[in-house]
Design a protein around this motif. Structure first.
Motif, short mmCIF file in Angstrom:
data_model
loop_
_atom_site.label_atom_id
_atom_site.label_comp_id
_atom_site.label_asym_id
_atom_site.label_seq_id
_atom_site.Cartn_x
_atom_site.Cartn_y
_atom_site.Cartn_z
N ARG A 232 29.00 44.84 48.79
CA ARG A 232 30.37 44.69 49.27
C ARG A 232 31.23 44.22 48.09
NH1 ARG A 232 31.03 40.61 52.51
NH2 ARG A 232 32.86 41.47 53.59
N PHE A 233 32.11 45.09 47.64
CA PHE A 233 32.94 44.80 46.48
C PHE A 233 34.37 44.49 46.91
CE2 PHE A 233 29.62 47.59 44.73
CZ PHE A 233 29.18 46.80 43.68
N GLY A 234 35.00 43.56 46.16
CA GLY A 234 36.38 43.20 46.45
C GLY A 234 37.34 43.60 45.36
N GLY A 235 36.82 44.13 44.24
CA GLY A 235 37.72 44.53 43.17
C GLY A 235 36.98 44.79 41.88
N ILE A 236 37.72 45.24 40.88
CA ILE A 236 37.16 45.50 39.55
C ILE A 236 38.21 45.23 38.49
CG2 ILE A 236 37.72 47.97 39.73
CD1 ILE A 236 35.19 48.48 38.00
N GLN A 237 37.82 44.57 37.44
CA GLN A 237 38.63 44.44 36.23
C GLN A 237 38.07 45.46 35.25
OE1 GLN A 237 38.95 40.47 34.61
NE2 GLN A 237 39.65 41.22 32.63
N LYS A 238 38.86 46.45 34.91
CA LYS A 238 38.30 47.62 34.24
C LYS A 238 37.95 47.40 32.78
CE LYS A 238 40.30 50.96 37.43
NZ LYS A 238 41.16 52.17 37.59
N THR A 239 38.58 46.42 32.14
CA THR A 239 38.26 46.14 30.74
C THR A 239 38.39 44.65 30.47
OG1 THR A 239 39.20 48.29 30.09
CG2 THR A 239 38.76 46.72 28.33
N SER A 240 37.40 44.11 29.78
CA SER A 240 37.44 42.70 29.38
C SER A 240 36.75 42.53 28.04
CB SER A 240 36.75 41.82 30.43
OG SER A 240 36.62 40.49 29.95
N THR A 241 37.36 41.72 27.18
CA THR A 241 36.74 41.37 25.90
C THR A 241 36.24 39.93 25.89
OG1 THR A 241 38.89 40.76 24.99
CG2 THR A 241 38.17 43.02 24.64
N ILE A 242 36.43 39.20 26.99
CA ILE A 242 36.11 37.77 26.98
C ILE A 242 35.05 37.35 27.99
CG2 ILE A 242 38.39 37.14 26.08
CD1 ILE A 242 39.15 36.28 28.94
N LEU B 123 38.50 36.64 47.87
CA LEU B 123 37.17 37.24 47.92
C LEU B 123 36.23 36.51 48.88
CD1 LEU B 123 36.54 37.90 44.12
CD2 LEU B 123 37.22 39.57 45.84
N ILE B 124 36.52 35.24 49.16
CA ILE B 124 35.62 34.49 50.03
C ILE B 124 36.16 34.39 51.45
CG2 ILE B 124 34.77 33.18 48.07
CD1 ILE B 124 36.27 30.75 49.09
N GLU B 125 37.36 34.90 51.67
CA GLU B 125 37.92 34.87 53.03
C GLU B 125 38.03 36.30 53.56
OE1 GLU B 125 41.44 32.43 52.97
OE2 GLU B 125 40.27 30.60 52.77
N THR B 126 39.18 36.91 53.51
CA THR B 126 39.38 38.21 54.14
C THR B 126 39.79 39.27 53.12
OG1 THR B 126 41.65 37.61 54.68
CG2 THR B 126 39.98 37.22 56.38
N GLY B 127 39.12 39.29 52.00
CA GLY B 127 39.47 40.25 50.97
C GLY B 127 39.22 41.69 51.41
N ASP B 128 40.05 42.59 50.89
CA ASP B 128 39.87 44.01 51.18
C ASP B 128 38.65 44.54 50.43
OD1 ASP B 128 42.14 44.07 52.78
OD2 ASP B 128 43.46 44.48 51.07
N VAL C 272 28.45 45.37 31.94
CA VAL C 272 29.06 45.13 33.25
C VAL C 272 28.76 43.69 33.66
CG1 VAL C 272 29.12 45.78 35.68
CG2 VAL C 272 28.80 47.54 33.92
N VAL C 273 29.80 42.98 34.06
CA VAL C 273 29.67 41.63 34.60
C VAL C 273 29.76 41.73 36.12
CG1 VAL C 273 30.65 39.31 34.67
CG2 VAL C 273 30.77 40.66 32.56
N VAL C 274 28.79 41.17 36.81
CA VAL C 274 28.81 41.13 38.27
C VAL C 274 29.17 39.70 38.67
CG1 VAL C 274 27.53 41.53 40.41
CG2 VAL C 274 27.05 42.93 38.38
N SER C 275 30.33 39.57 39.31
CA SER C 275 30.90 38.26 39.62
C SER C 275 31.26 38.20 41.09
CB SER C 275 32.11 38.01 38.71
OG SER C 275 32.56 36.68 38.79
N GLY C 276 32.05 37.19 41.47
CA GLY C 276 32.38 37.04 42.87
C GLY C 276 33.65 36.25 43.08
N VAL D 130 34.38 43.96 34.83
CA VAL D 130 33.90 42.94 35.77
C VAL D 130 34.07 43.48 37.18
CG1 VAL D 130 34.11 40.54 36.53
CG2 VAL D 130 34.75 41.16 34.18
N VAL D 131 32.97 43.49 37.93
CA VAL D 131 33.05 43.87 39.34
C VAL D 131 32.91 42.61 40.18
CG1 VAL D 131 32.23 46.22 39.00
CG2 VAL D 131 30.57 44.42 39.46
N PHE D 132 33.75 42.50 41.20
CA PHE D 132 33.82 41.30 42.03
C PHE D 132 33.25 41.61 43.41
CE2 PHE D 132 37.21 40.95 38.91
CZ PHE D 132 37.03 39.67 38.42
N THR D 133 32.30 40.78 43.85
CA THR D 133 31.70 40.95 45.16
C THR D 133 32.39 40.04 46.18
OG1 THR D 133 30.02 39.25 44.72
CG2 THR D 133 29.46 41.54 44.17
N LEU D 134 32.30 40.43 47.44
CA LEU D 134 32.91 39.66 48.52
C LEU D 134 31.95 38.62 49.07
CD1 LEU D 134 34.68 42.54 50.50
CD2 LEU D 134 35.80 40.76 49.14
#
Length: 227
Positions: free
Chosen positions: A2-12, A39-44, A65-69, A21-25
């Protein structure tokens, strides 16, 4: 997944890697200063096929790829997703609160994660006050010690939210051997927060100037600081 978003490019977000960075719900904690509360409540939810289409398109162009939340270790299909990333040839990083050691063990033993970032949020005594009643300092400490013992590549991160003090940081520093890297994130007011937390969020937060002044004292216990 279950993903809530993506940051398409990061250098940091991934040391020495051009990454996304892909963000999980979902999350098992409730930190009052959380900057990803959506992301921890009612994220799309973002369809997994959209995330994978992007990753396949950027294969060979991004290093990692960074898997975050949220908290990614709550995702039932996390191991399979990391296997998928490895098949595409990506270096992988996991951002985690460290509360789910068994999942981190499985990922590490299967050599699916190249780099871990573990959030250590407060002193033992203040953990539930900062992160919610389900939070357990001992679990995160056990995860960090497991990564030490198994010679994993990792860093520890602490956000300098309003109310955390020099004394708190010294208590944390004394509790562990030298972290490979202890990274401090400076506080920014979150866009979304609970009204009951507004007073705390408006409190004084440590600045970079404050951290530079206390570096010498922290270095007595932790040498590898990123301030």
């Amino acid at each position: 997944m279950r993903f809530g978003g993506i940051q398409k490019t990061s250098t940091i977000d991934f040391p020495k890697k051009l990454s996304c960075v892909v963000f999980t719900l979902g999350c098992d904690l409730d930190c009052f200063y959380c900057h990803n509360r959506q992301l921890i409540e009612t994220g799309d939810q973002v369809p997994e096929k959209e995330i994978k289409a992007f990753l396949e398109k950027r294969k060979g162009l991004l290093d990692g790829v960074v898997v975050s939340g949220g908290e990614a270790t709550l995702q039932k299909d996390l191991l399979n997703f990391f296997k998928y990333l490895k098949k595409l040839g990506y270096a992988t990083k996991l951002d985690s609160n460290g509360q789910n050691l068994e999942i981190i063990k499985k990922l590490n033993e299967a050599k699916l994660v190249d780099y871990f970032a573990i959030d250590l949020k407060a002193t033992r005594e203040k953990y539930t006050r900062i992160c919610g009643e389900k939070a357990d300092y001992k679990k995160t400490a056990e995860t960090i010690r497991y990564l030490f013992e198994n010679k994993a590549d990792f860093e520890v991160r602490t956000t300098l939210y309003p109310g955390i003090t020099k004394e708190d940081l010294i208590f944390i520093a004394k509790d562990f051997e030298d972290f490979p890297l202890w990274r401090f994130n400076y506080f920014h007011m979150p866009e979304k927060f609970k009204k009951c937390d507004l007073k705390r969020l408006r409190g004084k937060a440590l600045t970079k100037y404050d951290m530079i002044k206390m570096r010498k004292d922290l270095n007595e216990y932790q040498k590898n600081l990123e301030i």
